[in-house]
Write a protein that holds these residues in place. Sequence first.
Motif, PDB file in Angstrom:
ATOM      1  N   MET A 296       8.411 -43.601  24.013  1.00 15.72           N
ATOM      2  CA  MET A 296       7.344 -42.770  24.560  1.00 15.72           C
ATOM      3  C   MET A 296       7.204 -43.034  26.050  1.00 15.72           C
ATOM      4  SD  MET A 296       5.111 -40.426  23.900  1.00 15.72           S
ATOM      5  CE  MET A 296       5.062 -40.411  22.123  1.00 15.72           C
ATOM      6  N   SER A 297       7.925 -42.255  26.846  1.00 17.58           N
ATOM      7  CA  SER A 297       7.903 -42.431  28.293  1.00 17.58           C
ATOM      8  C   SER A 297       7.510 -41.121  28.963  1.00 17.58           C
ATOM      9  CB  SER A 297       9.268 -42.901  28.796  1.00 17.58           C
ATOM     10  OG  SER A 297      10.270 -41.980  28.402  1.00 17.58           O
ATOM     11  N   PHE A 298       6.763 -41.256  30.050  1.00 11.72           N
ATOM     12  CA  PHE A 298       6.290 -40.112  30.820  1.00 11.72           C
ATOM     13  C   PHE A 298       6.591 -40.332  32.292  1.00 11.72           C
ATOM     14  CE2 PHE A 298       3.768 -39.657  27.068  1.00 11.72           C
ATOM     15  CZ  PHE A 298       3.295 -38.355  27.011  1.00 11.72           C
ATOM     16  N   ALA A 299       6.702 -39.230  33.011  1.00  8.76           N
ATOM     17  CA  ALA A 299       6.788 -39.250  34.472  1.00  8.76           C
ATOM     18  C   ALA A 299       5.893 -38.144  34.993  1.00  8.76           C
ATOM     19  CB  ALA A 299       8.217 -39.027  34.942  1.00  8.76           C
ATOM     20  N   PRO A 300       5.232 -38.372  36.121  1.00  7.49           N
ATOM     21  CA  PRO A 300       4.459 -37.289  36.730  1.00  7.49           C
ATOM     22  C   PRO A 300       5.399 -36.255  37.350  1.00  7.49           C
ATOM     23  CG  PRO A 300       4.352 -39.258  38.093  1.00  7.49           C
ATOM     24  CD  PRO A 300       5.125 -39.622  36.865  1.00  7.49           C
ATOM     25  N   ALA A 301       4.866 -35.074  37.600  1.00 13.43           N
ATOM     26  CA  ALA A 301       5.670 -33.970  38.132  1.00 13.43           C
ATOM     27  C   ALA A 301       6.362 -34.308  39.441  1.00 13.43           C
ATOM     28  CB  ALA A 301       4.786 -32.731  38.308  1.00 13.43           C
ATOM     29  N   ASN A 302       5.800 -35.226  40.224  1.00 12.35           N
ATOM     30  CA  ASN A 302       6.370 -35.571  41.526  1.00 12.35           C
ATOM     31  C   ASN A 302       7.285 -36.795  41.481  1.00 12.35           C
ATOM     32  OD1 ASN A 302       3.895 -36.987  40.977  1.00 12.35           O
ATOM     33  ND2 ASN A 302       3.894 -37.740  43.072  1.00 12.35           N
ATOM     34  N   ALA A 303       7.687 -37.206  40.288  1.00 10.92           N
ATOM     35  CA  ALA A 303       8.574 -38.368  40.150  1.00 10.92           C
ATOM     36  C   ALA A 303       9.965 -38.059  40.699  1.00 10.92           C
ATOM     37  CB  ALA A 303       8.683 -38.760  38.677  1.00 10.92           C
ATOM     38  N   ALA A 304      10.705 -39.114  40.961  1.00 13.78           N
ATOM     39  CA  ALA A 304      12.103 -38.960  41.381  1.00 13.78           C
ATOM     40  C   ALA A 304      12.880 -38.236  40.275  1.00 13.78           C
ATOM     41  CB  ALA A 304      12.712 -40.333  41.650  1.00 13.78           C
ATOM     42  N   GLU A 305      13.803 -37.397  40.659  1.00 13.11           N
ATOM     43  CA  GLU A 305      14.559 -36.590  39.685  1.00 13.11           C
ATOM     44  C   GLU A 305      15.243 -37.444  38.621  1.00 13.11           C
ATOM     45  OE1 GLU A 305      14.610 -33.281  39.097  1.00 13.11           O
ATOM     46  OE2 GLU A 305      13.065 -33.219  40.657  1.00 13.11           O
ATOM     47  N   ILE A 306      15.826 -38.565  39.023  1.00  8.33           N
ATOM     48  CA  ILE A 306      16.524 -39.414  38.063  1.00  8.33           C
ATOM     49  C   ILE A 306      15.564 -39.938  36.988  1.00  8.33           C
ATOM     50  CG2 ILE A 306      16.307 -41.557  39.411  1.00  8.33           C
ATOM     51  CD1 ILE A 306      19.195 -42.218  38.412  1.00  8.33           C
ATOM     52  N   VAL A 307      14.319 -40.139  37.351  1.00  5.80           N
ATOM     53  CA  VAL A 307      13.314 -40.583  36.383  1.00  5.80           C
ATOM     54  C   VAL A 307      12.952 -39.431  35.462  1.00  5.80           C
ATOM     55  CG1 VAL A 307      10.966 -41.477  36.097  1.00  5.80           C
ATOM     56  CG2 VAL A 307      12.443 -42.387  37.912  1.00  5.80           C
ATOM     57  N   LYS A 308      12.739 -38.256  36.018  1.00  2.00           N
ATOM     58  CA  LYS A 308      12.393 -37.087  35.197  1.00  2.00           C
ATOM     59  C   LYS A 308      13.501 -36.758  34.202  1.00  2.00           C
ATOM     60  CE  LYS A 308      11.008 -34.373  38.685  1.00  2.00           C
ATOM     61  NZ  LYS A 308      10.368 -33.256  39.405  1.00  2.00           N
ATOM     62  N   GLU A 309      14.737 -37.048  34.573  1.00  3.53           N
ATOM     63  CA  GLU A 309      15.864 -36.815  33.659  1.00  3.53           C
ATOM     64  C   GLU A 309      15.857 -37.774  32.475  1.00  3.53           C
ATOM     65  OE1 GLU A 309      19.254 -37.348  36.188  1.00  3.53           O
ATOM     66  OE2 GLU A 309      18.874 -35.487  37.304  1.00  3.53           O
ATOM     67  N   ARG A 310      15.265 -38.943  32.622  1.00  3.99           N
ATOM     68  CA  ARG A 310      15.344 -39.990  31.600  1.00  3.99           C
ATOM     69  C   ARG A 310      14.125 -40.096  30.688  1.00  3.99           C
ATOM     70  NH1 ARG A 310      18.774 -44.344  34.025  1.00  3.99           N
ATOM     71  NH2 ARG A 310      20.563 -43.178  34.765  1.00  3.99           N
ATOM     72  N   VAL A 311      12.958 -39.624  31.145  1.00  2.00           N
ATOM     73  CA  VAL A 311      11.750 -39.771  30.337  1.00  2.00           C
ATOM     74  C   VAL A 311      11.696 -38.728  29.231  1.00  2.00           C
ATOM     75  CG1 VAL A 311      10.372 -40.831  32.182  1.00  2.00           C
ATOM     76  CG2 VAL A 311      10.344 -38.330  31.881  1.00  2.00           C
ATOM     77  N   LYS A 312      10.850 -38.987  28.265  1.00  9.32           N
ATOM     78  CA  LYS A 312      10.658 -38.033  27.168  1.00  9.32           C
ATOM     79  C   LYS A 312       9.813 -36.847  27.623  1.00  9.32           C
ATOM     80  CE  LYS A 312       9.840 -37.615  22.374  1.00  9.32           C
ATOM     81  NZ  LYS A 312      10.701 -37.834  21.293  1.00  9.32           N
ATOM     82  N   TYR A 313       8.794 -37.113  28.464  1.00  4.43           N
ATOM     83  CA  TYR A 313       7.883 -36.068  28.909  1.00  4.43           C
ATOM     84  C   TYR A 313       7.675 -36.132  30.418  1.00  4.43           C
ATOM     85  CZ  TYR A 313       6.505 -36.174  23.978  1.00  4.43           C
ATOM     86  OH  TYR A 313       6.510 -36.157  22.618  1.00  4.43           O
ATOM     87  N   VAL A 314       7.638 -34.970  31.038  1.00  6.57           N
ATOM     88  CA  VAL A 314       7.246 -34.845  32.437  1.00  6.57           C
ATOM     89  C   VAL A 314       5.935 -34.056  32.443  1.00  6.57           C
ATOM     90  CG1 VAL A 314       7.825 -33.910  34.711  1.00  6.57           C
ATOM     91  CG2 VAL A 314       9.637 -34.859  33.248  1.00  6.57           C
ATOM     92  N   THR A 315       4.910 -34.628  33.062  1.00  8.99           N
ATOM     93  CA  THR A 315       3.622 -33.953  33.087  1.00  8.99           C
ATOM     94  C   THR A 315       3.651 -32.770  34.046  1.00  8.99           C
ATOM     95  OG1 THR A 315       2.745 -35.407  34.820  1.00  8.99           O
ATOM     96  CG2 THR A 315       2.360 -36.073  32.514  1.00  8.99           C
ATOM     97  N   LYS A 316       2.730 -31.853  33.830  1.00  9.49           N
ATOM     98  CA  LYS A 316       2.569 -30.718  34.746  1.00  9.49           C
ATOM     99  C   LYS A 316       1.887 -31.182  36.025  1.00  9.49           C
ATOM    100  CE  LYS A 316       2.271 -27.431  30.999  1.00  9.49           C
ATOM    101  NZ  LYS A 316       1.379 -26.655  30.143  1.00  9.49           N
ATOM    102  N   ASN A 317       1.040 -32.204  35.895  1.00  6.40           N
ATOM    103  CA  ASN A 317       0.299 -32.730  37.038  1.00  6.40           C
ATOM    104  C   ASN A 317       1.108 -33.789  37.778  1.00  6.40           C
ATOM    105  OD1 ASN A 317      -2.170 -31.257  36.710  1.00  6.40           O
ATOM    106  ND2 ASN A 317      -2.548 -32.510  34.904  1.00  6.40           N
ATOM    107  N   LYS A 318       0.809 -33.923  39.051  1.00  8.40           N
ATOM    108  CA  LYS A 318       1.440 -34.934  39.884  1.00  8.40           C
ATOM    109  C   LYS A 318       0.688 -36.257  39.772  1.00  8.40           C
ATOM    110  CE  LYS A 318       3.120 -31.667  43.322  1.00  8.40           C
ATOM    111  NZ  LYS A 318       3.065 -31.273  44.745  1.00  8.40           N
ATOM    112  N   GLY A 319       1.352 -37.331  40.157  1.00  5.88           N
ATOM    113  CA  GLY A 319       0.708 -38.628  40.215  1.00  5.88           C
ATOM    114  C   GLY A 319      -0.484 -38.589  41.147  1.00  5.88           C
ATOM    115  N   GLY A 320      -1.576 -39.240  40.727  1.00  3.73           N
ATOM    116  CA  GLY A 320      -2.793 -39.236  41.519  1.00  3.73           C
ATOM    117  C   GLY A 320      -3.585 -37.953  41.398  1.00  3.73           C
ATOM    118  N   ASN A 321      -3.098 -37.020  40.604  1.00  2.00           N
ATOM    119  CA  ASN A 321      -3.749 -35.721  40.435  1.00  2.00           C
ATOM    120  C   ASN A 321      -3.849 -35.323  38.966  1.00  2.00           C
ATOM    121  OD1 ASN A 321      -4.241 -34.665  43.242  1.00  2.00           O
ATOM    122  ND2 ASN A 321      -2.073 -35.173  43.379  1.00  2.00           N
TER     123      ASN A 321
END
Length: 172
Positions: free
Chosen positions: A116-141
């Motif tokens: 169960m891994s998440f990344a915010p919408a503004n995460a580095a692309e390599i992280v977004k490729e590896r997590v299970k979910y990418v949020t619609k919202n950005k970090g801090g938002n």
Amino acid sequence: MNRIKLIVLDVDGVLTDGSLYIGSDETEYKQFNAQDGMGISLAHCAGILTAIISGRSSESVIKRAEELNINFIYQGIRKKIDIFDQLLKTLGLNTNEVCYMGDDINDLPIINIIDMSFAPANAAEIVKERVKYVTKNKGGNGAVREMIETILRRQTNFYQLVNDYNTKDINS
């Protein structure tokens, strides 16, 4: 899905937008999102523990973590996986009972070993490729709030939890 018992968060780029504000007196300031804070309070209301593992050290992180009653705070950690492994051992948890949110390459060693891994919408692309979910919202938002609501809607009666939060004397 296994029941999540611990949520672990990075700080810069997750609980904040990743900006660093450093005054001429070397005081560091960070902007946090109140909705993320409410999400953390809801997680506590549901009995989920919370932890921060950050590569940087900042007094503002300690202050915010104390306000939110974050259970475990680790700062200035270069190899986050070592602290993560130690925390799981201390708590007697398996990786499938933990959710992690990170945004950059130093978060990948943890992301790579949990379900169960998440990344915010503004995460580095390599992280977004590896997590299970990418949020619609950005970090801090609102990304943390979005993640927590996703978890809570899957493993609790979310509306009952909200009602409990609003009607019971809860220290979270």
